[in-house]
Design an enzyme around this catalytic site. Structure first.
Site, PDB file in Angstrom:
ATOM      1  N   LYS A  35      -8.295  16.621 -15.233  1.00 36.95           N
ATOM      2  CA  LYS A  35      -6.946  16.083 -15.467  1.00 36.95           C
ATOM      3  C   LYS A  35      -6.238  15.940 -14.097  1.00 36.95           C
ATOM      4  CE  LYS A  35      -3.586  19.435 -16.677  1.00 36.95           C
ATOM      5  NZ  LYS A  35      -2.265  19.431 -16.810  1.00 36.95           N
ATOM      6  N   LYS A  65      -7.912  28.489 -16.003  1.00 33.34           N
ATOM      7  CA  LYS A  65      -7.098  29.162 -15.033  1.00 33.34           C
ATOM      8  C   LYS A  65      -7.425  30.602 -14.670  1.00 33.34           C
ATOM      9  CE  LYS A  65      -2.718  26.489 -15.419  1.00 33.34           C
ATOM     10  NZ  LYS A  65      -1.557  26.546 -15.356  1.00 33.34           N
ATOM     11  N   LYS A  83      -0.610  18.357 -10.602  1.00 33.91           N
ATOM     12  CA  LYS A  83       0.549  18.559  -9.872  1.00 33.91           C
ATOM     13  C   LYS A  83       0.025  19.659  -8.735  1.00 33.91           C
ATOM     14  CE  LYS A  83       4.144  19.729 -12.740  1.00 33.91           C
ATOM     15  NZ  LYS A  83       3.899  20.995 -13.351  1.00 33.91           N
TER      16      LYS A  83
HETATM   17  P1  ATP Z   1       0.155  22.039 -13.322  1.00 36.37           P
HETATM   18  O1  ATP Z   1      -1.018  21.143 -12.927  1.00 36.37           O
HETATM   19  O2  ATP Z   1       0.736  22.947 -12.420  1.00 36.37           O
HETATM   20  O3  ATP Z   1      -0.543  23.220 -14.239  1.00 36.37           O
HETATM   21  P2  ATP Z   1       0.853  20.448 -15.490  1.00 36.37           P
HETATM   22  O4  ATP Z   1       1.278  19.096 -14.708  1.00 36.37           O
HETATM   23  O5  ATP Z   1      -0.347  20.372 -16.173  1.00 36.37           O
HETATM   24  O6  ATP Z   1       0.840  21.670 -14.458  1.00 36.37           O
HETATM   25  P3  ATP Z   1       3.305  20.566 -16.875  1.00 36.37           P
HETATM   26  O7  ATP Z   1       4.264  20.366 -15.507  1.00 36.37           O
HETATM   27  O8  ATP Z   1       4.031  21.874 -17.560  1.00 36.37           O
HETATM   28  O9  ATP Z   1       1.763  20.893 -16.336  1.00 36.37           O
HETATM   29  O10 ATP Z   1       3.206  19.362 -17.633  1.00 36.37           O
HETATM   30  C1  ATP Z   1       4.293  18.630 -18.056  1.00 36.37           C
HETATM   31  C2  ATP Z   1       3.968  17.430 -19.010  1.00 36.37           C
HETATM   32  O11 ATP Z   1       3.074  16.525 -18.456  1.00 36.37           O
HETATM   33  C3  ATP Z   1       3.248  17.856 -20.432  1.00 36.37           C
HETATM   34  O12 ATP Z   1       3.567  17.465 -21.418  1.00 36.37           O
HETATM   35  C4  ATP Z   1       1.641  17.955 -19.820  1.00 36.37           C
HETATM   36  O13 ATP Z   1       1.101  17.700 -21.264  1.00 36.37           O
HETATM   37  C5  ATP Z   1       1.938  16.555 -19.427  1.00 36.37           C
HETATM   38  N1  ATP Z   1       0.612  16.206 -18.283  1.00 36.37           N
HETATM   39  C6  ATP Z   1       0.231  16.913 -17.190  1.00 36.37           C
HETATM   40  N2  ATP Z   1      -0.573  16.512 -16.797  1.00 36.37           N
HETATM   41  C7  ATP Z   1      -1.134  15.356 -17.375  1.00 36.37           C
HETATM   42  C8  ATP Z   1      -1.917  14.316 -16.994  1.00 36.37           C
HETATM   43  N3  ATP Z   1      -2.835  14.258 -16.224  1.00 36.37           N
HETATM   44  N4  ATP Z   1      -1.907  13.100 -18.121  1.00 36.37           N
HETATM   45  C9  ATP Z   1      -1.062  13.097 -18.967  1.00 36.37           C
HETATM   46  N5  ATP Z   1      -0.284  13.928 -19.252  1.00 36.37           N
HETATM   47  C10 ATP Z   1       0.045  15.176 -18.369  1.00 36.37           C
END
Ligand code: ATP
Ligand code: LTN
Length: 329
Positions: free
Chosen positions: A194, A113, A197
């Site tokens: 990964k 980040k 969102k």
């Molecule tokens: P951002 O993309 O905004 O940084 P994020 O989606 O990575 O956010 P969170 O919204 O806090 O982060 O994630 C919520 C949950 O989803 C966490 O348990 C995280 O480990 C899981 N998660 C996020 N992205 C993935 C992915 N690509 N595959 C599997 N699990 C995920």
């Protein structure tokens, strides 16, 4: 014996993707049958990236509606918004006093980040300390999260152990709980990254509330490779990712899927994958669209949730203050 405590949080930093669903959210309703579950919308974490106030408000309520749409029952689990329980921030400050800056700088999420922006903000550096506070405040046993959170859970354990050995037994040491398949769903446009969102490219992710046509379009546009063979291998990361998504929604294992598509092209795999996703997400999306209209109900859920969460949070925080030598009020 008392039931174990499960704690997890999701940031309202965008509309949830099928990565969030498969890696975390999908498992939440099942867990509430066996454990005491606490699920949070971590808005204080979301503001470590720039947020438009109006949009943050909407995303926060939408995540609450999604929690309910996947089947989390507010009578069984505690559902609340992080900023409604200020004890999280108080504990984070105290934990900061035993956290090494070097340790925080080594977090891969911090490195990623901070590389992307020209000014490194203290909030991003301290993000994992706040996450540790979320977890430790509730004497959590298990944290269901995707693979990307492993390092943060390790830091949480480390801080708990450090506090316990300095001030005597105070925090429970939590364990991470990741799904067997789909703990790391990758971007549809770049299988090295990964699925996220907050990706600027909307084709990189499928949102939990995308309509059927959008799901079909995004799957169709997903990158593949020039080999033209369906194999579950690290040398074909894009196809492997599509198979993982397929496996997660269909309940079949990757080997069965490879066998079923043996000798066929990517086109047919993608077409059927889109239908499998639609079948899995469609009913949740429809429930979500209904629930989000009922603002009064949402308010009732998050108010009652914060009240219940505050009780437990206070209990731990009072103990922490006492052990550290603060004068009680
Ligand atoms: P951002 O993309 O905004 O940084 P994020 O989606 O990575 O956010 P969170 O919204 O806090 O982060 O994630 C919520 C949950 O989803 C966490 O348990 C995280 O480990 C899981 N998660 C996020 N992205 C993935 C992915 N690509 N595959 C599997 N699990 C995920
Ligand atoms: N850091 C997590 C979100 C998060 C969380 C938590 C997850 C904040 N606090 C407590 C589990 C428990 C993320 O970025 N996915």
């Amino acid at each position: 014996m008392d039931k174990k405590i499960v704690y997890s949080g999701i940031q309202p930093s965008g509309t949830l993707t099928i990565g969030n669903y498969i890696g975390a959210l999908r498992n939440f309703p099942t867990l509430q049958e066996e454990y005491n579950c606490i699920y949070c919308i971590v808005d204080m974490h979301a503001v470590t990236a720039p947020q438009e106030p109006k949009v943050l408000r909407q995303h926060t309520l939408d995540i609450l509606a999604l929690y309910l749409a996947v089947g989390i029952d507010p009578e069984k689990s505690i559902l609340y918004i992080q900023s409604h329980v200020p004890q999280h921030v108080e504990l984070a400050w105290l934990l900061n006093t035993i956290t090494g800056v070097g340790q925080l700088q080594r977090m891969t999420q911090f490195k990623d980040k901070s590389q992307r922006s020209n000014e490194i903000l203290a909030g991003i550096l301290n993000y994992p300390v706040l996450m540790a506070s979320d977890i430790l405040l509730y004497q959590t046993d298990l944290v269901p999260v995707g693979d990307d959170q492993k390092q943060h859970i390790e830091l949480t354990r480390d801080l708990a152990q450090r506090f316990n050995s300095r001030y005597s037994e105070t925090f429970k040491i939590p364990d991470m709980m990741a799904p067997k398949v789909g703990a790391r769903i990758m971007s549809l446009q770049d299988p090295e990254k990964k699925m996220s969102k907050s990706d600027e490219d909307v084709n990189a992710f499928i949102s939990m509330v995308d309509d059927d046509a959008t799901i079909r379009r995004k799957v169709k546009r997903a990158v593949t490779d020039s080999e033209g063979v369906i194999r579950y291998s690290d040398s074909q990361k894009a196809i492997k990712n599509l198979i993982d998504i397929y496996a997660s929604f269909s309940g079949k294992n990757p080997e069965e899927i490879v066998k079923a598509y043996d000798g066929q092209g990517y086109g047919i795999l993608k077409e059927e994958l889109a239908e499998v996703i639609i079948q899995g997400m469609g009913p949740i999306r429809d429930d979500f669209l209904e629930i989000r209209k009922d603002k009064e109900y949402l308010e009732k859920v998050y108010r009652e949730g914060a009240e219940k969460a505050s009780y437990f949070a206070n209990k731990t925080l009072r103990k922490v203050y006492r052990k550290m030598g603060f004068i009680p009020r």
